[in-house]
Scaffold this motif. Structure first.
Motif, PDB file in Angstrom:
ATOM      1  N   LEU A   1      29.745   1.337 -30.519  1.00  0.00           N
ATOM      2  CA  LEU A   1      30.378   0.336 -30.088  1.00  0.00           C
ATOM      3  C   LEU A   1      29.503  -0.475 -29.326  1.00  0.00           C
ATOM      4  CD1 LEU A   1      32.978  -1.094 -29.303  1.00  0.00           C
ATOM      5  CD2 LEU A   1      33.591   0.266 -27.395  1.00  0.00           C
ATOM      6  N   VAL A   2      28.443   0.003 -28.478  1.00  0.00           N
ATOM      7  CA  VAL A   2      27.561  -1.110 -27.922  1.00  0.00           C
ATOM      8  C   VAL A   2      26.724  -1.490 -29.244  1.00  0.00           C
ATOM      9  CG1 VAL A   2      25.253  -0.806 -26.660  1.00  0.00           C
ATOM     10  CG2 VAL A   2      27.339   0.489 -25.906  1.00  0.00           C
ATOM     11  N   HIS A   3      26.401  -1.075 -29.974  1.00  0.00           N
ATOM     12  CA  HIS A   3      25.446  -1.624 -31.340  1.00  0.00           C
ATOM     13  C   HIS A   3      26.450  -2.745 -31.873  1.00  0.00           C
ATOM     14  CE1 HIS A   3      21.757   0.652 -31.524  1.00  0.00           C
ATOM     15  NE2 HIS A   3      22.521   1.596 -31.374  1.00  0.00           N
ATOM     16  N   ALA A   4      27.627  -2.438 -32.004  1.00  0.00           N
ATOM     17  CA  ALA A   4      28.678  -3.555 -32.780  1.00  0.00           C
ATOM     18  C   ALA A   4      28.700  -4.754 -31.677  1.00  0.00           C
ATOM     19  CB  ALA A   4      30.069  -3.021 -32.861  1.00  0.00           C
ATOM     20  N   ARG A   5      28.782  -4.530 -30.371  1.00  0.00           N
ATOM     21  CA  ARG A   5      28.695  -5.592 -29.256  1.00  0.00           C
ATOM     22  C   ARG A   5      27.270  -6.500 -29.444  1.00  0.00           C
ATOM     23  NH1 ARG A   5      31.686  -3.556 -23.790  1.00  0.00           N
ATOM     24  NH2 ARG A   5      33.869  -2.916 -24.864  1.00  0.00           N
ATOM     25  N   MET A   6      26.294  -5.364 -29.515  1.00  0.00           N
ATOM     26  CA  MET A   6      24.893  -6.266 -29.629  1.00  0.00           C
ATOM     27  C   MET A   6      24.790  -7.074 -31.023  1.00  0.00           C
ATOM     28  SD  MET A   6      22.729  -2.881 -28.484  1.00  0.00           S
ATOM     29  CE  MET A   6      21.059  -3.661 -28.673  1.00  0.00           C
ATOM     30  N   GLU A   7      25.434  -6.674 -32.154  1.00  0.00           N
ATOM     31  CA  GLU A   7      25.429  -7.529 -33.246  1.00  0.00           C
ATOM     32  C   GLU A   7      26.171  -8.674 -33.089  1.00  0.00           C
ATOM     33  OE1 GLU A   7      23.615  -7.321 -36.233  1.00  0.00           O
ATOM     34  OE2 GLU A   7      22.545  -5.762 -34.967  1.00  0.00           O
ATOM     35  N   LEU A  34      29.136   0.303 -20.272  1.00  0.00           N
ATOM     36  CA  LEU A  34      30.143   1.203 -21.151  1.00  0.00           C
ATOM     37  C   LEU A  34      29.299   2.533 -21.277  1.00  0.00           C
ATOM     38  CD1 LEU A  34      32.345   1.614 -23.300  1.00  0.00           C
ATOM     39  CD2 LEU A  34      30.837   0.553 -24.937  1.00  0.00           C
ATOM     40  N   LEU A  35      28.186   2.399 -21.430  1.00  0.00           N
ATOM     41  CA  LEU A  35      27.253   3.686 -21.798  1.00  0.00           C
ATOM     42  C   LEU A  35      27.342   4.387 -20.561  1.00  0.00           C
ATOM     43  CD1 LEU A  35      24.213   2.211 -23.808  1.00  0.00           C
ATOM     44  CD2 LEU A  35      26.017   3.855 -24.399  1.00  0.00           C
ATOM     45  N   PHE A  75      17.290 -11.115 -23.287  1.00  0.00           N
ATOM     46  CA  PHE A  75      17.405 -10.235 -22.262  1.00  0.00           C
ATOM     47  C   PHE A  75      18.543  -8.942 -22.011  1.00  0.00           C
ATOM     48  CE2 PHE A  75      18.840  -9.549 -17.527  1.00  0.00           C
ATOM     49  CZ  PHE A  75      17.621  -8.701 -17.332  1.00  0.00           C
ATOM     50  N   ALA A  76      19.667  -9.517 -22.531  1.00  0.00           N
ATOM     51  CA  ALA A  76      20.876  -8.685 -22.539  1.00  0.00           C
ATOM     52  C   ALA A  76      20.824  -7.610 -23.789  1.00  0.00           C
ATOM     53  CB  ALA A  76      22.164  -9.442 -22.983  1.00  0.00           C
ATOM     54  N   LEU A  77      19.985  -8.114 -24.941  1.00  0.00           N
ATOM     55  CA  LEU A  77      19.945  -7.114 -25.966  1.00  0.00           C
ATOM     56  C   LEU A  77      18.976  -5.976 -25.770  1.00  0.00           C
ATOM     57  CD1 LEU A  77      19.841  -9.639 -28.943  1.00  0.00           C
ATOM     58  CD2 LEU A  77      21.706  -7.971 -28.426  1.00  0.00           C
ATOM     59  N   GLY A  78      17.770  -6.553 -24.795  1.00  0.00           N
ATOM     60  CA  GLY A  78      16.823  -5.630 -24.352  1.00  0.00           C
ATOM     61  C   GLY A  78      17.202  -4.797 -23.360  1.00  0.00           C
ATOM     62  N   ARG A  79      17.818  -5.018 -22.703  1.00  0.00           N
ATOM     63  CA  ARG A  79      18.664  -4.114 -21.831  1.00  0.00           C
ATOM     64  C   ARG A  79      19.429  -2.922 -22.375  1.00  0.00           C
ATOM     65  NH1 ARG A  79      17.708  -3.718 -15.993  1.00  0.00           N
ATOM     66  NH2 ARG A  79      20.079  -3.079 -15.702  1.00  0.00           N
ATOM     67  N   ALA A  80      20.259  -3.483 -23.115  1.00  0.00           N
ATOM     68  CA  ALA A  80      21.109  -2.632 -24.193  1.00  0.00           C
ATOM     69  C   ALA A  80      20.406  -1.472 -24.713  1.00  0.00           C
ATOM     70  CB  ALA A  80      22.082  -3.406 -24.938  1.00  0.00           C
ATOM     71  N   LEU A 121      20.270   2.432 -24.296  1.00  0.00           N
ATOM     72  CA  LEU A 121      20.383   3.478 -25.488  1.00  0.00           C
ATOM     73  C   LEU A 121      19.123   4.459 -25.770  1.00  0.00           C
ATOM     74  CD1 LEU A 121      21.870   0.705 -27.593  1.00  0.00           C
ATOM     75  CD2 LEU A 121      23.207   2.940 -27.079  1.00  0.00           C
ATOM     76  N   GLY A 122      18.045   4.071 -24.628  1.00  0.00           N
ATOM     77  CA  GLY A 122      16.828   4.821 -25.221  1.00  0.00           C
ATOM     78  C   GLY A 122      15.902   4.493 -26.411  1.00  0.00           C
ATOM     79  N   GLU A 123      16.328   3.349 -26.791  1.00  0.00           N
ATOM     80  CA  GLU A 123      15.611   2.707 -27.772  1.00  0.00           C
ATOM     81  C   GLU A 123      14.378   1.612 -27.342  1.00  0.00           C
ATOM     82  OE1 GLU A 123      19.621   2.630 -30.508  1.00  0.00           O
ATOM     83  OE2 GLU A 123      18.961   0.886 -29.753  1.00  0.00           O
ATOM     84  N   LEU A 124      13.389   2.436 -27.131  1.00  0.00           N
ATOM     85  CA  LEU A 124      12.358   1.701 -26.390  1.00  0.00           C
ATOM     86  C   LEU A 124      11.726   0.454 -26.970  1.00  0.00           C
ATOM     87  CD1 LEU A 124      10.702   4.725 -24.336  1.00  0.00           C
ATOM     88  CD2 LEU A 124      12.521   3.194 -23.617  1.00  0.00           C
ATOM     89  N   GLU A 125      11.234   0.712 -28.490  1.00  0.00           N
ATOM     90  CA  GLU A 125      10.589  -0.027 -28.993  1.00  0.00           C
ATOM     91  C   GLU A 125      11.412  -1.527 -29.415  1.00  0.00           C
ATOM     92  OE1 GLU A 125       7.513  -0.568 -30.089  1.00  0.00           O
ATOM     93  OE2 GLU A 125       6.578   1.423 -29.872  1.00  0.00           O
ATOM     94  N   GLN A 126      12.656  -1.039 -29.650  1.00  0.00           N
ATOM     95  CA  GLN A 126      13.507  -2.342 -29.782  1.00  0.00           C
ATOM     96  C   GLN A 126      13.690  -3.170 -28.390  1.00  0.00           C
ATOM     97  OE1 GLN A 126      13.941   0.847 -30.791  1.00  0.00           O
ATOM     98  NE2 GLN A 126      15.403   0.879 -32.486  1.00  0.00           N
ATOM     99  N   ALA A 127      13.879  -2.328 -27.604  1.00  0.00           N
ATOM    100  CA  ALA A 127      13.778  -2.860 -26.064  1.00  0.00           C
ATOM    101  C   ALA A 127      12.700  -3.794 -25.862  1.00  0.00           C
ATOM    102  CB  ALA A 127      14.129  -1.859 -25.102  1.00  0.00           C
ATOM    103  N   ARG A 128      11.503  -3.163 -26.271  1.00  0.00           N
ATOM    104  CA  ARG A 128      10.274  -4.175 -26.035  1.00  0.00           C
ATOM    105  C   ARG A 128      10.301  -5.458 -26.782  1.00  0.00           C
ATOM    106  NH1 ARG A 128       4.089  -1.742 -27.316  1.00  0.00           N
ATOM    107  NH2 ARG A 128       2.932  -3.468 -26.855  1.00  0.00           N
TER     108      ARG A 128
END
Length: 223
Positions: free
Chosen positions: A24-30, A6-7, A49-54, A58-65
């Motif tokens: 919308l991506v954040h809503a799908r993550m929730e 989607l992104l 894994f799916a949340l980390g990839r999302a 999104l460029g949200e590196l700390e959350q991805a980590r």
């Protein structure tokens, strides 16, 4: 992968405000988090894994980590998890050093070597060619973290040829030139540094041409 797709579709559209798609991506993550809470342990690793990839997309590196470290704990032999976490740590390493020069940069590099650089290299090397991302892209990022600029450029050119739609390969090329310019500046080679920065600007423009609404090319060029 649906969230990442989607992104990428949104970023490929003419220049526009992408807050709606990102929301919308954040809503799908929730929604995924709620679904994970109702599932058994067997679903948690794939969910993290799916949340980390999302977050990574999104460029949200700390959350991805954070999410990918959870996935790694549950899926310790999965090469795609290893690669994604390695990419997140490598991106964090580059972000932390961005714009630093002289002794400040040297001292910060020493601090980050143990916490970010070495784990990133281990994970990316472990994943090898078995991860989801283009192997040349991951190899180019490894070479950049190790400050092997010519090798990194060669690898990223291969990545661009194999996946011309993947605009982040041109963002990475721009970063390689910027890092090389920083080294040239530290040596007093100002004209060479300016020429190298011009190459970085060209790479960022090519990234923007491929993903007109992606934030990374514009943010990188502004820096």
């Amino acid at each position: 992968e649906g969230m990442e797709g989607l992104l990428f579709k949104a970023y490929s559209l003419p220049l526009h405000d992408t807050r709606m798609e990102r929301g919308l991506v954040h809503a799908r993550m929730e929604a995924l988090r709620r679904e994970m809470a109702q599932q058994g342990v067997w679903a948690q690793g794939a969910g993290y894994f799916a949340l980390g990839r999302a977050h990574l997309a999104l460029g949200e590196l700390e959350q991805a980590r954070t999410e990918l470290e959870k996935a790694r704990a549950l899926l310790p032999t999965d090469p795609s998890v290893a690669q994604a976490l390695g990419l997140a740590l490598a991106e964090l390493y580059a972000e932390e050093l961005d714009g630093l020069q002289g002794k400040v940069r040297v001292d910060r590099k020493l601090e980050l070597t143990r916490t970010l650089k070495e784990p990133a290299l281990r994970l990316l090397q472990e994943a090898g060619a078995r991860g989801l991302e283009s192997p040349p892209y991951a190899e180019a990022l490894v070479a950049l973290v190790e400050e092997h600029f010519e090798e990194s450029l060669a690898k990223v050119k291969v990545a661009q040829t194999k996946a011309p739609w993947y605009y982040l390969s041109w963002v990475l090329e721009g970063r390689i030139y910027r890092e090389r310019a920083t080294v040239l500046l530290s040596k007093g080679r100002f004209d060479d540094a300016l020429d190298t920065l011009a190459e970085a600007a060209r790479a960022y423009q090519e990234a923007a041409d491929r993903a007109r609404s992606a934030p990374e090319p514009y943010l990188a060029e502004a820096q």
